[in-house]
Scaffold this motif. Structure first.
Motif, PDB file in Angstrom:
ATOM      1  N   MET A 269     -53.566   2.147 -45.104  1.00 53.79           N
ATOM      2  CA  MET A 269     -54.520   3.133 -45.603  1.00 53.79           C
ATOM      3  C   MET A 269     -54.740   2.877 -47.087  1.00 53.79           C
ATOM      4  O   MET A 269     -54.204   3.577 -47.947  1.00 53.79           O
ATOM      5  N   VAL A 270     -55.512   1.828 -47.381  1.00 49.36           N
ATOM      6  CA  VAL A 270     -55.757   1.431 -48.764  1.00 49.36           C
ATOM      7  C   VAL A 270     -57.261   1.315 -49.003  1.00 49.36           C
ATOM      8  O   VAL A 270     -58.049   1.220 -48.062  1.00 49.36           O
ATOM      9  N   ALA A 271     -57.638   1.331 -50.273  1.00 51.78           N
ATOM     10  CA  ALA A 271     -59.053   1.357 -50.630  1.00 51.78           C
ATOM     11  C   ALA A 271     -59.703  -0.014 -50.481  1.00 51.78           C
ATOM     12  O   ALA A 271     -59.139  -1.032 -50.869  1.00 51.78           O
ATOM     13  N   GLU A 272     -60.898  -0.002 -49.924  1.00 51.90           N
ATOM     14  CA  GLU A 272     -61.771  -1.168 -49.954  1.00 51.90           C
ATOM     15  C   GLU A 272     -62.911  -0.927 -50.943  1.00 51.90           C
ATOM     16  O   GLU A 272     -63.397  -1.859 -51.573  1.00 51.90           O
ATOM     17  N   ARG A 273     -63.342   0.333 -51.049  1.00 50.19           N
ATOM     18  CA  ARG A 273     -64.393   0.717 -52.001  1.00 50.19           C
ATOM     19  C   ARG A 273     -63.866   1.902 -52.805  1.00 50.19           C
ATOM     20  O   ARG A 273     -64.057   3.061 -52.440  1.00 50.19           O
TER      21      ARG A 273
END
Length: 338
Positions: A269-273
């Motif tokens: 659960m990590v940011a792409e944007r």
């Protein structure tokens, strides 16, 4: 701007409303059964009753608003996926009917995986996002993973399990390698309010904190902030269904909600944007994980949902199950329930 907060009495909504009021917005707060009068800001908003599954009621509740923040999730119902789709369709339709100029949805980070590999919880979030995107106004989805703050469902699951499992904590191997970027509720509320005021930003952004940690590191960070001696031990034979059942028994959070959340822990659960790259940083920057946890555990000087309070702190309006109890109190109440 007149902003309708659909789900104002929920956890994120309760911390968003004072942020909106500080910015000078007029707030229309929706409720399903009765207004959440316990929150310090309850007298400063206009309450409107609505069943989000009733199209006519949704249109009436949103009449006259300029923008809508949608915060409803129905994890406590066995049929939550169908009900969430219906509610989202009603809100998207009503936003067009009343002429709203902005719609912001607070969702969860959805891994880039085939639908059949997503948990029902994540698949439902994605479906709601797609339905709301059909509204006749600029729509932005803010996706978050774990929201850190006293009273947050995922935070309370972690807190209660950390205190009740004892020194040795067993961690299922299937979630041991997953990476997460928890975000402080203070920052989540700021990003939501900022998104409302930026109608040119559409699509989806990820609302995350500055730390990327594994779930094992997350538990260790919590233990350090709470001054607990805890050792994490991986367990290989731990089916998802069994973990969900055990977790539901160990915590005060409704077991149906826990059962819906647990399967998602196997995904990154990590940011792409990253929302901060588009909307900017909150004043003073985003809270680091350890600091967000520390403030969530500290004795508050004011209610967490008050205008002068720390959003990380608990509020009198938070669910009863979020009230932290000692291990002894929990053991006694658990025994009485049997």
């Amino acid at each position: 701007m007149r902003v309708a907060v659909v789900g104002a009495s929920g956890y994120v909504g309760s911390r968003l409303v004072p942020e909106l009021l500080r910015r000078g917005h007029e707030v229309v707060a929706t409720h399903h059964r009765s207004p959440a009068t316990a929150y310090p800001w309850s007298g400063a908003v206009q309450w409107r009753r609505v069943d989000v599954h009733d199209e006519e009621q949704v249109v009436e509740a949103l009449e006259g608003v300029d923008a809508v923040v949608y915060l409803v999730h129905g994890l406590d119902d066995d049929d939550f996926m169908r009900l969430d789709r219906l509610a989202a369709d009603n809100v998207a339709y009503a936003a067009g009917v009343v002429g709203a100029r902005r719609l912001v949805y607070f969702s969860g980070i959805v891994p880039d995986l085939p639908d059949d590999e997503l948990s029902d919880h994540l698949l439902s979030r994605l479906e709601v996002e797609e339905v709301l995107a059909t509204a006749a106004c600029p729509v932005l989805t803010l996706r978050a993973s774990m929201v850190v703050g006293a009273g947050s469902t995922s935070f309370e699951v972690m807190r209660q399990m950390s205190h009740r499992l004892g020194v040795v904590q067993t961690v299922p191997a299937w979630m041991g390698g997953s990476v997460i970027q928890p975000v402080a509720v203070r920052d989540a509320a700021w990003f939501l309010a900022e998104a409302l005021e930026r109608p040119g930003v559409t699509g989806h952004l990820d609302v995350v904190g500055p730390d990327r940690v594994s779930y094992v590191e997350l538990l260790r960070t919590y233990a350090g902030a709470a001054r607990l001696l805890r050792v994490q031990v991986p367990v290989w034979l731990a089916p998802v269904e069994a973990v969900a059942r055990v977790a539901g028994l160990l915590v005060d959070v409704p077991s149906s909600t826990v059962a819906s959340l647990i399967p998602s822990l196997g995904h990154d659960m990590v940011a792409e944007r990253d929302a901060a790259d588009v909307l900017g940083e909150p004043p003073g920057g985003r809270l680091e994980l350890a600091e967000a946890i520390r403030r969530s555990l500290a004795t508050p000087a004011a209610d967490g949902a008050a205008a002068d309070g720390d959003p990380q702190a608990p509020s009198v309006g938070d669910p009863e199950w979020s009230r932290h109890r000692s291990v002894l109190d929990w053991a006694i109440s658990s025994a009485l329930r049997r």
